[in-house]
Scaffold this active site. Sequence first.
Site, short mmCIF file in Angstrom:
data_model
loop_
_atom_site.label_atom_id
_atom_site.label_comp_id
_atom_site.label_asym_id
_atom_site.label_seq_id
_atom_site.Cartn_x
_atom_site.Cartn_y
_atom_site.Cartn_z
N HIS A 9 0.71 -1.42 -0.10
CA HIS A 9 -0.21 -0.03 -0.25
C HIS A 9 0.73 0.85 -0.22
CE1 HIS A 9 -2.77 2.43 1.16
NE2 HIS A 9 -3.54 2.18 0.67
N GLU B 88 -5.12 0.49 -7.25
CA GLU B 88 -5.41 2.15 -6.40
C GLU B 88 -4.42 3.36 -7.28
OE1 GLU B 88 -6.47 1.52 -2.38
OE2 GLU B 88 -7.42 -0.67 -2.61
#
Length: 255
Positions: free
Chosen positions: A99, A166
């Site tokens: 992430h 993302e």
Amino acid sequence: MSLPATMVGCSPKSYLTADTAERWLDALVDGLKRTPEQGEGVFVCLPAALLARGVEMLAPLGVVVGTQDVSAHPVGAFTGEDNAELLAGLGARLAMIGHPERVRYFGETPEVFGAKARAAAGAGIAPVLIVGEPERGADPERIIRPQLDAAFGEIAADAPVVVAYEPTWAIGAAEPAPPAHVVGVVARLRELLADRRGPVRVVYGGSAGPGTYAAIAAAGRAAGAPSGIPDGVFLGRAGVDAAGFLATIAEVRST
């Protein structure tokens, strides 16, 4: 392990406290019990401290429960680390890797992503790799291909994996990435992952919320690009609102 064909999930990041986490879990359980599918196709990636409670409450409904991180280190003298064997033993079936917030705040590198993916897969946990270009207008493939190679290059080709597209520029933004853009990147992701023999799921995150999946699916159909329609969506901050998460689950199921 197998993966649901459709996956709609949430990582509540570090927004929850002990009290709010209990209320959030209660609301999810209550809402899912009201549907015929219950937790089918739903996943959550929780802070490790909430893993056991999440498994206890959500797994009986069919929800796939995972964590937001996993140690790159094995069982041993690594104080403060949550090793993959421990997490798997507590019921984790997924673990987030890569992430951008882990990169920005903790300095994680592609080599770390690879070590974590290997640790997770070795313990029977499916890695959930977050990929995406850092800036709007950048070439997604130039960034994403090395991310995939670093994370999945040394794990078995038949190991199940999840890829969450993302783009960093969309995380925390007012709007998700444009649907047509997502369709193009997801279609290319499937091509890049075509050599994997195990279950592969591609979902979209990055300011996703109610309405995001329906818009992407509509764009994919309009473009005649069914391969660009993701297998689901992955909510972050928007999913901390249990009602919004439940609404998104219903939307993906109906779409």
